[in-house]
Write a protein that holds these residues in place. Structure first.
Motif, PDB file in Angstrom:
ATOM      1  N   ALA A 296       0.870  -1.174   0.000  1.00  0.00           N
ATOM      2  CA  ALA A 296       0.000   0.000   0.000  1.00  0.00           C
ATOM      3  C   ALA A 296       0.907   1.225   0.000  1.00  0.00           C
ATOM      4  CB  ALA A 296      -0.907  -0.007   1.219  1.00  0.00           C
ATOM      5  N   TYR A 297       1.091   1.819  -1.156  1.00  0.00           N
ATOM      6  CA  TYR A 297       2.034   2.924  -1.320  1.00  0.00           C
ATOM      7  C   TYR A 297       1.392   4.209  -0.814  1.00  0.00           C
ATOM      8  CZ  TYR A 297       5.526   5.810  -3.777  1.00  0.00           C
ATOM      9  OH  TYR A 297       6.517   6.703  -4.102  1.00  0.00           O
ATOM     10  N   TRP A 298       1.756   4.620   0.390  1.00  0.00           N
ATOM     11  CA  TRP A 298       1.045   5.715   1.050  1.00  0.00           C
ATOM     12  C   TRP A 298       1.150   7.032   0.297  1.00  0.00           C
ATOM     13  CZ3 TRP A 298       3.720  10.004   2.623  1.00  0.00           C
ATOM     14  CH2 TRP A 298       5.103   9.869   2.876  1.00  0.00           C
ATOM     15  N   ILE A 303      -2.299   8.599   3.532  1.00  0.00           N
ATOM     16  CA  ILE A 303      -1.905   7.865   4.727  1.00  0.00           C
ATOM     17  C   ILE A 303      -3.062   7.057   5.299  1.00  0.00           C
ATOM     18  CG2 ILE A 303      -1.120   8.142   7.123  1.00  0.00           C
ATOM     19  CD1 ILE A 303       0.553  10.542   6.117  1.00  0.00           C
ATOM     20  N   THR A 305      -5.840   5.853   3.827  1.00  0.00           N
ATOM     21  CA  THR A 305      -6.216   4.713   2.983  1.00  0.00           C
ATOM     22  C   THR A 305      -5.151   3.621   3.051  1.00  0.00           C
ATOM     23  OG1 THR A 305      -7.403   6.204   1.499  1.00  0.00           O
ATOM     24  CG2 THR A 305      -6.889   4.013   0.663  1.00  0.00           C
ATOM     25  N   ALA A 306      -3.882   4.015   3.062  1.00  0.00           N
ATOM     26  CA  ALA A 306      -2.807   3.027   3.168  1.00  0.00           C
ATOM     27  C   ALA A 306      -2.903   2.262   4.483  1.00  0.00           C
ATOM     28  CB  ALA A 306      -1.449   3.711   3.042  1.00  0.00           C
ATOM     29  N   GLN A 307      -3.217   2.970   5.538  1.00  0.00           N
ATOM     30  CA  GLN A 307      -3.372   2.330   6.847  1.00  0.00           C
ATOM     31  C   GLN A 307      -4.525   1.329   6.813  1.00  0.00           C
ATOM     32  OE1 GLN A 307      -4.786   4.887  10.055  1.00  0.00           O
ATOM     33  NE2 GLN A 307      -3.257   3.989  11.434  1.00  0.00           N
ATOM     34  N   ILE A 317       3.864  -1.063   3.637  1.00  0.00           N
ATOM     35  CA  ILE A 317       3.389   0.317   3.495  1.00  0.00           C
ATOM     36  C   ILE A 317       4.454   1.214   2.879  1.00  0.00           C
ATOM     37  CG2 ILE A 317       4.064   1.181   5.775  1.00  0.00           C
ATOM     38  CD1 ILE A 317       1.032   2.194   5.904  1.00  0.00           C
ATOM     39  N   THR A 334       0.126  14.085  -0.172  1.00  0.00           N
ATOM     40  CA  THR A 334       0.745  13.461   0.986  1.00  0.00           C
ATOM     41  C   THR A 334       2.067  14.158   1.306  1.00  0.00           C
ATOM     42  OG1 THR A 334       1.600  11.859  -0.604  1.00  0.00           O
ATOM     43  CG2 THR A 334      -0.253  11.154   0.753  1.00  0.00           C
ATOM     44  N   ILE A 343       5.357   6.163  10.781  1.00  0.00           N
ATOM     45  CA  ILE A 343       5.055   4.908  10.093  1.00  0.00           C
ATOM     46  C   ILE A 343       4.720   3.813  11.100  1.00  0.00           C
ATOM     47  CG2 ILE A 343       6.066   3.037   8.718  1.00  0.00           C
ATOM     48  CD1 ILE A 343       7.598   5.140   7.161  1.00  0.00           C
ATOM     49  N   LEU A 346       1.217   4.425  12.704  1.00  0.00           N
ATOM     50  CA  LEU A 346       0.033   4.112  11.894  1.00  0.00           C
ATOM     51  C   LEU A 346      -0.132   2.608  11.701  1.00  0.00           C
ATOM     52  CD1 LEU A 346       0.529   3.405   8.584  1.00  0.00           C
ATOM     53  CD2 LEU A 346       1.357   5.742   8.627  1.00  0.00           C
TER      54      LEU A 346
END
Length: 383
Positions: A296-298, A303, A305-307, A317, A334, A343, A346
């Protein structure tokens, strides 16, 4: 084989439970709006935890884009510039080495190197970027040059893919990123990037890298003019190559960012919704049964949605990502760097256990007295 008109979440769930491979029709079914996303997520999370338990991986990394001048004019790209464009730039050796020093000083284990295909630079210039960094900072893993750049080097040198990769490996190349994949299906690819490396060449380059022991990643750019069929077709082609060569480490679904792109102006496109982001993450995890990791490329997802994606199939991540330009030029809002503490926080908030890894998925052991000093630990455990 299950007939297309007999596909349901129950039939797919049974296959997932038994570790059976999903087919194209089943993948397209999972993209249907009337298929509950939370149930697709549950299946993806089951696969994710089967492969990676409760771990969520990250690394301390930096990006280097040595030039944005590019011969290609892909209509989805906001990063490229023409040779005489005031936006165009070309980094000197001194600037490149200064970026390497900054990376080492900040404890980075990886430098991610991609850029434009400069009209006036020969292959030796690209080799030199890798060589001077590797010679000066041998502990810094260099993940460099996509298949599109390797294909350009073929054109410049008339050498084979294998010869080019061997030269780069000898200069210090550690692994390759997965960019340039976009969408493999010809009816889409011909509209968004008709001149760059075609689908067959992209796969040939990655297979050759794997044969040489060079690990690579893979990507898919979604949320523009493609549809569910094109996305699932893309995933299956990646899966087939992985069956043969086995060198893909991570798959990264990349959400299309429309700002400042010609494609968005032509088609009046908007950024994919969060629901599309999460569904694509989950479907990718379910289709790519032979890929160890889904990222999941933050930077692209945001941030939050990646979480959330850490419960939708993703187990990685990405990292601190210093100096990312390509997606920020396309409108990513971002931060341009995220601290290790943020990081880890989260990841913990998502209910996962943070694990710092290097580029090839070994654990990283930090010196508690000096966080910029590190050693390589054991490989992460993958189911």
């Amino acid at each position: 084989m299950i007939r297309a008109d007999k596909i349901s979440l129950d039939t797919i769930g049974k296959k997932v439970e038994n570790g059976e491979r999903l087919n194209l029709d089943e993948g397209v079914f999972l993209y249907r709006d009337d298929v509950p996303l939370n149930e697709v997520a549950e299946l993806a999370n089951k696969v994710r935890e089967r492969k990676n338990g409760n771990y969520a991986y990250f690394n301390i990394n930096t990006h280097l884009n040595p030039t944005n001048v590019c011969v290609y004019r892909c209509n989805f790209c906001a990063f490229r510039a023409d040779l005489r464009d005031p936006r165009g730039y070309l980094m000197s050796d001194e600037q490149i080495l200064a970026r390497g020093q900054e990376a080492v000083d900040n404890g980075c284990t990886e430098m991610h190197i991609v850029g434009g295909l400069h009209h006036q630079k020969k292959f030796d210039w690209y080799v030199n970027v890798v060589k001077i960094l590797h010679d000066t900072f041998p502990m810094l893993h260099l993940k460099a040059w996509t298949a599109v750049e390797i294909n350009w080097f073929e054109f410049l040198t008339k050498k084979s893919v294998r010869e080019i990769l061997e030269i780069l490996r000898d200069a210090g190349l550690g692994s390759m990123p997965g960019g340039g994949a976009e969408i493999f299906h010809r009816e889409v690819r011909d509209q968004i990037c008709e001149h760059k490396a075609d689908t067959g060449k992209w796969h040939e380059i990655h297979r050759t890298a794997h044969e040489l022991g060079i690990k690579t990643n893979a990507t898919m750019l979604y949320g523009h003019i493609e549809n569910a069929y094109h996305r699932v077709d893309h995933l299956i082609r990646l899966r087939e190559t992985q069956d043969v060569s086995g060198g893909f480490q991570t798959f990264i679904p990349l959400a299309f960012h429309p700002d400042n792109t010609e494609l968005a102006e032509l088609r009046k496109l908007k950024k994919p919704s969060v629901m599309m982001d999460l569904r694509t993450m989950a479907v990718s995890r379910l289709m790519l049964d032979n890929f160890p990791h889904i990222k999941a490329y933050w930077i692209m997802l945001g941030i939050g949605t990646a979480q959330t994606a850490l419960s939708y199939g993703a187990d990685d991540i990405d990292g601190t990502v210093r100096h990312e330009l390509i997606y920020h030029d396309a409108g990513a809002t971002t931060p341009e760097v995220m601290s290790v503490e943020d990081i880890q926080r989260l990841i913990v908030e998502a209910g996962r256990e943070p694990v710092e890894r290097d580029t090839v998925y070994n654990r990283v052991i930090r010196d508690p007295q000096n966080q910029s000093e590190w050693t390589t630990g054991e490989p992460v455990e993958v189911g």
